[in-house]
Design a protein around this motif. Structure first.
Motif, PDB file in Angstrom:
ATOM      1  N   ALA A   1      -8.474 -22.252 -14.844  1.00 61.82           N
ATOM      2  CA  ALA A   1      -8.720 -22.034 -13.600  1.00 61.82           C
ATOM      3  C   ALA A   1      -9.948 -22.993 -12.737  1.00 61.82           C
ATOM      4  O   ALA A   1     -10.387 -23.315 -11.544  1.00 61.82           O
ATOM      5  N   ALA A   2     -10.477 -23.429 -13.370  1.00 66.37           N
ATOM      6  CA  ALA A   2     -11.940 -24.309 -13.183  1.00 66.37           C
ATOM      7  C   ALA A   2     -11.741 -25.228 -12.424  1.00 66.37           C
ATOM      8  O   ALA A   2     -11.684 -26.531 -11.774  1.00 66.37           O
ATOM      9  N   ILE A   3     -10.263 -26.372 -13.236  1.00 70.53           N
ATOM     10  CA  ILE A   3      -9.202 -26.508 -12.069  1.00 70.53           C
ATOM     11  C   ILE A   3      -8.755 -26.822 -10.692  1.00 70.53           C
ATOM     12  O   ILE A   3      -7.667 -26.316 -10.766  1.00 70.53           O
ATOM     13  N   PRO A   4      -9.812 -28.074  -9.316  1.00 74.35           N
ATOM     14  CA  PRO A   4      -9.549 -27.245  -7.908  1.00 74.35           C
ATOM     15  C   PRO A   4      -8.421 -27.889  -7.916  1.00 74.35           C
ATOM     16  O   PRO A   4      -7.648 -28.607  -6.874  1.00 74.35           O
ATOM     17  N   SER A   5      -7.447 -27.454  -8.198  1.00 73.53           N
ATOM     18  CA  SER A   5      -5.440 -27.470  -7.528  1.00 73.53           C
ATOM     19  C   SER A   5      -4.778 -27.736  -6.459  1.00 73.53           C
ATOM     20  O   SER A   5      -3.773 -27.091  -6.763  1.00 73.53           O
ATOM     21  N   VAL A   6      -5.887 -27.525  -5.427  1.00 70.10           N
ATOM     22  CA  VAL A   6      -5.186 -27.362  -3.720  1.00 70.10           C
ATOM     23  C   VAL A   6      -4.447 -28.008  -3.469  1.00 70.10           C
ATOM     24  O   VAL A   6      -4.867 -29.045  -2.984  1.00 70.10           O
ATOM     25  N   SER A   7      -3.575 -27.611  -3.130  1.00 69.05           N
ATOM     26  CA  SER A   7      -2.169 -28.472  -3.469  1.00 69.05           C
ATOM     27  C   SER A   7      -2.052 -29.176  -1.287  1.00 69.05           C
ATOM     28  O   SER A   7      -1.422 -29.763  -1.116  1.00 69.05           O
TER      29      SER A   7
ATOM     30  N   ALA B   1      -7.626 -34.330  -0.428  1.00 71.14           N
ATOM     31  CA  ALA B   1      -8.709 -34.852  -1.406  1.00 71.14           C
ATOM     32  C   ALA B   1      -8.244 -34.457  -2.985  1.00 71.14           C
ATOM     33  O   ALA B   1      -8.860 -34.653  -3.675  1.00 71.14           O
ATOM     34  N   HIS B   2      -7.676 -33.234  -2.899  1.00 66.87           N
ATOM     35  CA  HIS B   2      -7.650 -32.720  -4.375  1.00 66.87           C
ATOM     36  C   HIS B   2      -6.687 -33.536  -5.432  1.00 66.87           C
ATOM     37  O   HIS B   2      -5.737 -32.418  -5.696  1.00 66.87           O
TER      38      HIS B   2
ATOM     39  N   VAL C   1      -4.897 -31.352  -9.267  1.00 65.11           N
ATOM     40  CA  VAL C   1      -3.798 -31.252  -9.003  1.00 65.11           C
ATOM     41  C   VAL C   1      -2.544 -31.799  -9.903  1.00 65.11           C
ATOM     42  O   VAL C   1      -2.337 -31.427 -11.245  1.00 65.11           O
ATOM     43  N   ARG C   2      -2.769 -32.853  -9.964  1.00 65.26           N
ATOM     44  CA  ARG C   2      -2.403 -33.953 -11.015  1.00 65.26           C
ATOM     45  C   ARG C   2      -2.904 -34.210 -12.856  1.00 65.26           C
ATOM     46  O   ARG C   2      -2.307 -33.160 -13.099  1.00 65.26           O
ATOM     47  N   ARG C   3      -4.755 -33.837 -12.449  1.00 69.79           N
ATOM     48  CA  ARG C   3      -5.411 -33.220 -13.643  1.00 69.79           C
ATOM     49  C   ARG C   3      -4.639 -31.677 -14.105  1.00 69.79           C
ATOM     50  O   ARG C   3      -4.324 -31.587 -15.137  1.00 69.79           O
TER      51      ARG C   3
ATOM     52  N   PRO D   1      -6.516 -22.676  -0.394  1.00 68.64           N
ATOM     53  CA  PRO D   1      -7.580 -23.732  -0.745  1.00 68.64           C
ATOM     54  C   PRO D   1      -9.120 -22.488  -0.373  1.00 68.64           C
ATOM     55  O   PRO D   1      -8.475 -21.022  -0.456  1.00 68.64           O
ATOM     56  N   PRO D   2      -9.968 -22.577  -1.173  1.00 68.44           N
ATOM     57  CA  PRO D   2     -10.822 -21.237  -1.280  1.00 68.44           C
ATOM     58  C   PRO D   2     -12.256 -20.956  -0.273  1.00 68.44           C
ATOM     59  O   PRO D   2     -12.523 -20.146   0.071  1.00 68.44           O
TER      60      PRO D   2
END
Length: 474
Positions: free
Chosen positions: A34-40, A44-45, A49-51, A102-103
């Motif tokens: 959950a620390a990975i900001p995979s905002v599809s 910019a993210h 998402v790839r990570r 997005p947050p």
């Protein structure tokens, strides 16, 4: 259900003990994921998402699944894995998504959205409930089976996408292209959620979806409101009138043809919904709203599960910064989504709404309408489906009482994809809860649901294998 041999019971006990011994590691998995900001939704993210896809693929390999692949799409990749070492047993396709919303608005979060934080019996962070926590449960259960027993009781294929939060736009093409690899008896979805934390439930239906946005334009540029106000039609005034025209005073959608094909539930079905342990007072306390509102003649849950809706999701234009700016804006914008029920065609909705908007367009402005990139039909799981039967049995075992069968107000477009392209139904088996502020600030996941979900998924695979018997068909 056929009798389970003692060896199977002993094996399940080993798996459950393994999961219990790994409770701290399971939480650490979630904190890292959950620390990975995979905002599809935000370009910019894209690297994030790839990570997240890379992290998930590595976790699947760590679980002991040798066949782990990343499948590219025209957008974000899907992560696939399989274990097919149970000849004659049923084959499940486990679905989930690793992308998140997005947050925004970030200033409403009590803790940083991508620094998952444990507070009491909850973990807070974007994506912990939708869908990283529930998704990880399935991976962790596979890991426990392979660690404890060296095998799974059923064949399992995992398909985790990275675009669910943007409508799964590229998933149909991917599923069509990989149809042979994805064949299964049915889908077991880690996405979804239970109705409440206090009452075990099984979601058996979901509403469909249609989306559009539109722009109202007046002058070619923003103008001084003193010099030009009262001489030209203000696009903000015009769009407010258009939005107001979309509903009648009784809450019913006023778009011609919107309710074509919609039927009421039977009196028995309506009474069953009204008999559920739900009160408007508790709902209002949960949401913080002063009163319920909606289509007249229906209860709150009926409006959420069995009636179609048209909702305004965004409305903007002009100046919204600090202080005053005396401007007559050149344009105004709105976003709409419709939640659909059986009998409604999502492809037809944008045209119906556009026709309504053009009929009600005030003078002095122009209208541009853009249909949303995704849509989905409503879905209902057949009453006699074996996956539904096993889910009921497992939830009763875990929680000590039979689950309520409930609807989902939201939409999951992949249900239609799996049904049309693979010919399979989808059983929701998520341990998220509807009140966990998904898509909103301060999203959270109850820590107890990790253990409960792991036990339930472990029991589900064992029960499905026993239910299928020697022939292997569920």
């Amino acid at each position: 259900m056929s009798a389970r041999p003692p060896a199977a019971d002993a094996g399940l006990a080993q798996v459950l003990a393994t999961l219990q011994g790994r409770s701290a590691a399971s939480l650490n998995d979630l904190l890292a994921f959950a620390a990975i900001p995979s905002v599809s939704a935000q370009a910019a993210h894209a690297p994030d998402v790839r990570r997240a896809a890379d992290w998930l693929a590595a976790r699947l390999r760590q679980a002991g699944l040798a066949a782990v692949e990343q499948w590219p799409t025209a957008g974000h990749p899907a992560v696939y894995a399989e274990w097919l070492g149970a000849p004659g047993a049923p084959t499940l396709l486990v679905y989930g998504h690793y992308d998140v919303q997005p947050p925004d608005p970030e200033d409403r979060w009590r803790t940083p959205p991508f620094t998952p934080t444990v507070q009491g019996e909850r973990v807070y962070g974007r994506g912990v409930s939708d869908d990283k926590g529930p998704l990880l449960i399935a991976v962790q259960v596979a890991d426990a089976y392979l660690s404890a027993l060296g095998r799974l009781p059923v064949n399992v294929k995992f398909l985790f996408e990275g675009e669910e939060e943007v409508g799964s736009a590229h998933l149909p093409a991917l599923v069509a292209a990989r149809r042979g690899r994805l064949q299964a008896d049915f889908v077991l979805s880690a996405d979804g959620g239970m109705w409440s934390a206090e009452t075990p439930s099984l979601t058996v239906s979901a509403r469909g979806l249609a989306a559009l946005e539109f722009t109202v334009r007046g002058p070619a540029k923003d103008l001084h409101s003193g010099r030009h106000g009262g001489s030209l039609h203000n696009p903000l005034h015009a769009i407010a009138a258009l939005v107001a025209s979309l509903h009648a005073a009784d809450g019913r959608v006023a778009v011609d043809g919107f309710y074509d094909g919609v039927s009421d539930r039977t009196p028995a079905e309506r009474q069953a919904i009204r008999a559920l342990p739900f009160t408007d007072a508790a709902y209002l306390e949960q949401t913080g709203a002063p009163a319920t509102y909606g289509e007249a003649g229906y209860s709150t849950l009926e409006r959420q599960w069995t009636r179609p809706t048209l909702e305004l999701n965004g409305l903007w234009g002009g100046y919204a910064g600090e202080g005053s700016k005396t401007v007559l804006p050149g344009e105004a914008h709105a976003k709409i989504t419709c939640r659909l029920v059986p009998g409604q065609d999502p492809a037809r909705m944008p045209a119906l709404i556009e026709a309504h908007l053009r009929r009600h367009l005030p003078p002095g402005v122009t209208l541009e309408v853009r249909a949303g990139a995704h849509g989905a039909r409503a879905y209902e799981l057949p009453a006699a489906h074996p996956g539904r039967r096993v889910a009921r049995q497992v939830l009763e075992t875990v929680y000590g009482r039979a689950p309520l069968e409930v609807g989902m107000g939201g939409s999951i477009p992949v249900l239609e994809t799996f049904s049309e392209l693979l010919g399979v139904d989808t059983v929701f088996f998520s341990f998220a809860v509807g009140d966990e502020d998904i898509h909103a600030p301060n999203e959270f996941f109850r820590l107890a649901r990790l253990g409960e979900g792991q036990e339930a998924w472990a029991r589900y695979w064992a029960a499905l294998a026993a239910d299928a018997g020697p022939g292997g068909q569920p």
